[in-house]
Design an enzyme around this catalytic site. Structure first.
Site, PDB file in Angstrom:
ATOM      1  N   TRP A 203     -14.155 -10.741   1.576  1.00 43.65           N
ATOM      2  CA  TRP A 203     -13.581 -10.305   2.810  1.00 43.65           C
ATOM      3  C   TRP A 203     -14.556  -9.742   3.851  1.00 43.65           C
ATOM      4  O   TRP A 203     -14.096  -8.684   4.789  1.00 43.65           O
ATOM      5  CB  TRP A 203     -12.992  -9.335   1.942  1.00 43.65           C
TER       6      TRP A 203
ATOM      7  N   GLU B  13      -4.015   4.084   1.596  1.00 48.35           N
ATOM      8  CA  GLU B  13      -4.539   3.220   0.052  1.00 48.35           C
ATOM      9  C   GLU B  13      -6.752   3.254  -0.230  1.00 48.35           C
ATOM     10  O   GLU B  13      -6.351   2.615  -1.727  1.00 48.35           O
ATOM     11  CB  GLU B  13      -4.704   2.159   1.455  1.00 48.35           C
TER      12      GLU B  13
ATOM     13  N   ARG C   9       0.489  -0.813  -0.224  1.00 48.63           N
ATOM     14  CA  ARG C   9      -0.366   0.161  -0.007  1.00 48.63           C
ATOM     15  C   ARG C   9       1.043   1.038  -0.167  1.00 48.63           C
ATOM     16  O   ARG C   9       0.502   2.249   0.898  1.00 48.63           O
ATOM     17  CB  ARG C   9      -1.027  -0.116   1.228  1.00 48.63           C
TER      18      ARG C   9
ATOM     19  N   GLU D  42      -5.760 -12.230   8.677  1.00 50.46           N
ATOM     20  CA  GLU D  42      -5.754 -11.985   7.091  1.00 50.46           C
ATOM     21  C   GLU D  42      -4.883 -13.201   7.337  1.00 50.46           C
ATOM     22  O   GLU D  42      -3.557 -12.774   6.528  1.00 50.46           O
ATOM     23  CB  GLU D  42      -5.475 -10.376   6.898  1.00 50.46           C
TER      24      GLU D  42
ATOM     25  N   LYS E 202      -7.713  -0.517  15.238  1.00 47.86           N
ATOM     26  CA  LYS E 202      -7.949   1.206  13.586  1.00 47.86           C
ATOM     27  C   LYS E 202      -9.360   1.518  14.390  1.00 47.86           C
ATOM     28  O   LYS E 202      -9.898   1.370  14.623  1.00 47.86           O
ATOM     29  CB  LYS E 202      -8.369  -0.272  12.793  1.00 47.86           C
TER      30      LYS E 202
ATOM     31  N   ASP F 224     -11.736  -0.768   7.343  1.00 45.81           N
ATOM     32  CA  ASP F 224     -10.571  -0.864   7.107  1.00 45.81           C
ATOM     33  C   ASP F 224     -10.194   0.603   6.244  1.00 45.81           C
ATOM     34  O   ASP F 224     -10.392   0.826   5.157  1.00 45.81           O
ATOM     35  CB  ASP F 224     -10.524  -2.010   6.024  1.00 45.81           C
TER      36      ASP F 224
HETATM   37  C1  GCV Z   1      -0.952  -4.548   6.030  1.00 45.47           C
HETATM   38  C2  GCV Z   1      -5.562  -3.842   5.433  1.00 45.47           C
HETATM   39  C3  GCV Z   1      -4.682  -3.299   3.540  1.00 45.47           C
HETATM   40  C4  GCV Z   1      -3.524  -4.519   3.824  1.00 45.47           C
HETATM   41  C5  GCV Z   1      -3.085  -4.059   5.126  1.00 45.47           C
HETATM   42  C6  GCV Z   1      -4.200  -5.145   6.095  1.00 45.47           C
HETATM   43  C7  GCV Z   1      -4.089  -4.656   7.723  1.00 45.47           C
HETATM   44  O1  GCV Z   1      -6.542  -5.130   5.131  1.00 45.47           O
HETATM   45  O2  GCV Z   1      -5.355  -3.672   2.243  1.00 45.47           O
HETATM   46  O3  GCV Z   1      -2.401  -4.336   2.898  1.00 45.47           O
HETATM   47  O4  GCV Z   1      -2.200  -5.505   5.703  1.00 45.47           O
HETATM   48  O5  GCV Z   1      -5.143  -3.769   6.321  1.00 45.47           O
HETATM   49  O6  GCV Z   1      -3.944  -3.864   8.496  1.00 45.47           O
HETATM   50  O7  GCV Z   1      -3.268  -5.279   8.597  1.00 45.47           O
END
Ligand code: GCV
Length: 658
Positions: A520, A383, A151, A276, A350, A355
Site C-alpha cells: 500500500w 478512520e 469506515r 484502489e 485529500k 490518507d
Molecule cells: C472509500 C482509504 C480508506 C478507504 C477509502 C479510501 C478512499 O484508503 O481506507 O476505505 O475508500 O481511502 O478515500 O477512497
C-alpha cells in the site's frame, strides 16, 4: 427536560446542536415572514411556527406587528447570503433567496437573546465556499468486508439498510436540518467505492435517490451520487467505458438526463477512478481529464458538477522499491492536466498527500493547479483518529490546513471552490457514536462557511447550542476535554508525522509494522539506526520538491523541517535532536507517556461533569473513555517497546516500558 436543557427532543435520536431550547429567543417573538412562493421560506415559517408553539411567540400575517421581520427580497435562488440588522426594537433578516433566509434564521438562533436586544448594525453574511459537501461512504447492500458504511463508526447508514432505501425519511430530514444549521449544502449519498448494487442507483434505483433528495431539499441541500466509471458496462450499456467513445458518451448523456427527470436539482457525480482497484480512464489509455470531462459534458446541460477525486496512486507497491512514493502520486498524475478540466469539473483532493493521518503536510497538489477547480477533502469520520471511540476534535487540524498558504500568500480556504468531508454520521441515537464527535461534524460545517473562523469559537457555539443554559463549569470542562484532544491523540499514536502504524484492514489500534512491507505504500522504514521516510530532493524521493517556496526549502532539510513532520520528510537517527531540544527517541517515549496521562485527565474531567449532562449521554461518553484509555495505553506500550527494542536506547527517565 434535563436541568441543562440537553435532553433529546425526540424519543428516537439526539437533538444534537438543535435542541428545542436553542430556539427560545426566536420562539418567544412575534415574527413575520415575507416572501413570494419559495419552499425554503416555507421551511423558515415552519421552524418559526414550531419554536413559537413551544415558547409562546406567534408567526403573524402580513400587516401584523412583529419584532422579528424576515424577508426574501428576490434575486438568484442560489444566492445564499443574508443581512441581519436591528434598529428601533425590530430585528430584521433579509435575503435574496429562501436559502439565505434559512441560514440567517440559524444565525439568529445562535445569537439567541443577543439578536433581540440593543441595536445591530446591518451586516451581510455569505459563505466563503460555494460547495460545502458531505460524502457518505454508505453502501446500499451490506458489503462483506466493509459492512453497511465503509469506515462508519456510528451504526448503520442514515439512507440505506440491508440492500434497501430506509423508509424513515424523517431521520434524513432531521439530518438535513442539522447540516443546514452549520452551513452544509450538498450530500453525496453513497460510497465512492461503487459496488454492483450501488451502481444501479444511477438507473433503475434512481427513485430511492429522489426520495432522499426530497427529504434534504427543504433544508437547501442538493443530493449528489457516487458513480462507477464502468457504469455503462455494468448497467446494460456499451461494452466499454472509454470516455472518448461516442456510444459511451451518449449513454452517460441519456442516463444523466433521466437522473434529472427524477431529481431536477441533482448536484452531480462523485468519482473515484483508477484508485484502489476502481475502474477508470487509464484502461483505455485516456487521461483523467478525458474521464472527468465526459461526465461533465453529460451534466452540463442540467447544471450539474462532477467531483473527480485525485486519490490516484499505485496500491501494488514493493517495499524494496524506494523510488516509488505514494505521497508524490496525486501531484504527478494531475498537475500535467491543469487547464484541461471542464468548467463544471472539480478536482477533489485529500488534504494530505497520503490518507487522513493524524498528521500530514498539506497536499502539494493544493494550489498547484491554478486553472482547475478545486475541492479539498477532509475526513470527519475518524478512520485514523480513534474511530469515534477516542475523543479527537479535529477543528484545530482542519483549521491549520485551511490557513496553510501553499504559495506563501493565499490560504487553502480561499483557493478552494469547495470543501468536502467524509461524514461521521449514522443511524446511531447520538448520530456519531461518540456523542462528542458531534462537535467534529458541526465544526466541519462551520469551517466550510468560513474557513478562516477560529475553531475554538466554533466549539463555543457548538457547546452553547448543544447545551443551552450550560453553566460555565460544563463549557469549561468540554473545552478542557476537546481543545487539545487531537494533539493528545497524536501523542500516543504514530510519532512525528510518520503515519499509519495501525492494524491492517480496519485501521483501529496500534500495529507498528501493520503496513510495513505491504503493497500500500505506507512505510516508516524503522531499523536499528533510525526511522522515517526520506522525501527530500537531495537524497530521497523528491516529494519535498513538489511544494512551492517557502515550503520546498523548509521541508527539504531536517534542520528546518518542523518537528511534527520530521519523519514524514526525513529518515533520521534516533539520536537526532529536534527543535524542541529532545532526541527523536526521547520524544517518542515522552509523548507516549504524556498522551496517556492527558487522556486520563480528560476522562477525570468528564467524570466530574456527571451532574450537568443527562445520564444517557454521560454514560455513553464514559464508556468510550474506558475504551480510549485501554487503547491509549496499548498504543503507548506497543510504540515505546517497539522503539526501545529497535534502538536499544533506554528512556532517560527510567520509566518502565512494557
Ligand atoms: C472509500 C482509504 C480508506 C478507504 C477509502 C479510501 C478512499 O484508503 O481506507 O476505505 O475508500 O481511502 O478515500 O477512497
Amino acid at each position: 427536560m434535563h436541568q441543562n436543557g440537553t435532553m433529546t427532543d425526540s424519543g428516537d435520536f439526539d437533538a444534537a446542536w438543535l435542541p428545542g431550547t436553542a430556539f427560545r429567543a426566536v420562539g418567544a417573538r412575534r415574527s413575520l415572514v415575507r416572501s413570494g412562493p419559495d419552499p425554503l421560506a416555507d421551511t423558515v415559517r415552519g421552524e418559526l411556527a414550531d419554536a413559537c408553539a413551544r415558547f409562546g411567540g406567534e408567526v403573524v400575517r402580513d400587516g401584523g406587528a412583529a419584532e422579528f421581520l424576515l424577508e426574501v427580497t428576490g434575486g438568484s435562488p442560489d444566492d445564499e447570503s443574508y443581512t441581519l440588522r436591528r434598529a428601533d426594537g425590530i430585528t430584521s433578516l433579509t435575503a435574496p433567496s429562501g436559502r439565505g433566509l434559512l441560514y440567517g434564521l440559524f444565525h439568529v438562533v445562535r445569537l439567541g437573546e443577543g439578536a433581540f436586544s440593543g441595536d445591530l448594525a446591518p451586516r451581510t453574511h455569505r459563505p466563503a465556499l460555494a460547495t460545502r459537501m458531505l460524502d457518505h461512504w454508505d453502501n446500499v447492500a451490506v458489503h462483506p468486508v466493509m459492512g453497511q458504511v465503509e469506515r462508519g463508526y456510528a451504526g448503520g447508514s442514515l439512507f440505506w439498510s440491508d440492500g434497501e432505501a430506509r423508509g424513515d425519511l424523517g431521520r434524513v430530514r432531521a439530518y438535513g436540518r442539522l447540516l443546514a444549521a452549520c452551513g452544509i449544502n450538498a450530500v453525496a449519498v453513497n460510497n465512492v467505492n461503487v459496488h454492483a448494487t450501488e451502481a444501479r442507483l444511477l438507473t433503475d434505483r434512481i427513485g430511492d435517490v429522489a426520495a432522499i433528495a426530497g427529504a434534504l431539499r427543504p433544508y437547501g441541500i442538493r443530493t449528489h451520487l457516487a458513480v462507477s466509471f464502468a457504469a455503462p458496462m455494468l448497467l446494460g450499456g456499451p461494452d466499454t467505458a472509454d470516455p472518448l467513445d461516442p456510444a459511451v458518451r451518449d449513454w452517460w448523456a441519456r442516463a444523466t438526463a433521466r437522473v434529472y427527470e427524477a431529481v431536477p436539482d441533482f448536484g452531480g457525480y462523485v468519482v473515484k477512478a483508477d484508485s484502489e482497484g476502481r475502474p477508470g480512464p487509464f484502461a483505455y489509455g485516456r487521461s483523467h481529464a478525458d474521464g472527468a470531462n465526459m461526465l461533465a459534458a453529460a451534466l452540463e446541460p442540467h447544471g450539474g458538477t462532477v467531483h473527480w477525486r485525485a486519490f490516484v496512486y499505485d496500491h501494488r507497491q514493493d517495499w524494496r522499491d524506494r523510488s516509488t512514493d505514494r505521497a508524490r502520486a496525486a501531484y504527478d498524475h494531475f498537475t500535467p492536466l491543469d487547464g484541461e478540466f471542464a468548467d463544471n469539473a472539480v478536482l477533489q483532493v485529500k488534504h494530505g498527500p497520503m490518507d487522513f493521518q493524524v498528521r500530514e503536510p498539506v497536499s502539494p497538489l493544493i494550489g498547484a493547479m491554478p486553472d482547475t477547480r478545486l475541492a479539498v477533502e477532509l475526513q470527519v469520520t475518524q478512520e485514523y483518529t480513534g474511530q469515534q471511540q477516542h475523543v479527537c476534535w479535529l477543528g484545530p487540524m482542519w483549521s491549520e490546513v485551511l490557513r496553510f498558504r501553499p504559495d506563501g500568500e493565499v490560504p487553502v480556504g480561499r483557493l478552494a471552490d469547495g470543501l468536502v468531508a467524509v461524514s461521521n454520521a449514522g443511524d446511531d441515537r447520538f448520530w456519531t457514536g461518540h456523542p462528542l464527535a458531534q462537535a467534529n461534524l458541526y465544526t466541519f460545517g462551520r469551517l466550510t462557511w468560513d474557513p478562516a473562523a477560529d475553531p475554538r469559537a466554533v466549539l463555543d457555539e457548538w457547546i452553547a447550542l448543544t447545551h443551552p443554559d450550560a453553566p460555565d463549569r460544563l463549557a469549561g470542562g468540554l473545552h478542557a476535554i476537546l481543545d487539545g484532544s487531537w494533539r493528545t491523540y497524536e501523542k500516543y499514536t504514530a510519532p512525528l508525522g510518520v503515519g499509519f502504524m495501525v492494524q491492517p484492514g480496519h485501521h483501529y489500534g496500534p500495529g507498528v509494522d501493520g503496513y510495513e512491507y505491504s503493497p500500500w505504500g505506507t512505510y516508516h522504514f524503522a531499523d536499528r539506526d533510525g526511522v522515517g521516510v526520506d522525501r527530500s530532493v537531495a537524497t530521497g524521493t523528491g516529494f519535498a520538491g513538489q511544494y512551492a517556496e517557502p515550503w520546498a526549502k523548509l521541508y527539504e532539510s531536517p534542520g528546518t523541517c518542523p518537528d511534527e513532520l520530521l519523519l514524514f520528510f526525513h529518515h533520521v537517527p534516533y539520536g537526532h535532536v529536534l527543535h524542541s531540544g529532545k532526541t527523536v527517541i526521547q520524544h517518542i517515549y515522552d509523548t507516549h507517556f504524556e498522551g496517556v496521562e492527558e487522556a486520563e485527565e480528560a476522562r477525570r474531567v468528564w467524570a466530574g461533569l456527571s451532574d450537568l449532562v443527562e445520564p444517557e449521554r454521560h454514560a455513553r461518553v464514559a464508556e468510550r473513555f474506558a475504551e480510549q484509555l485501554r487503547g491509549a495505553r496499548e498504543w503507548r506500550d506497543q510504540i515505546n517497546s517497539y522503539f526501545l527494542r529497535k534502538s536499544g536506547v533506554p528512556d532517560a527517565h527510567g520509566r518502565t516500558i512494557h
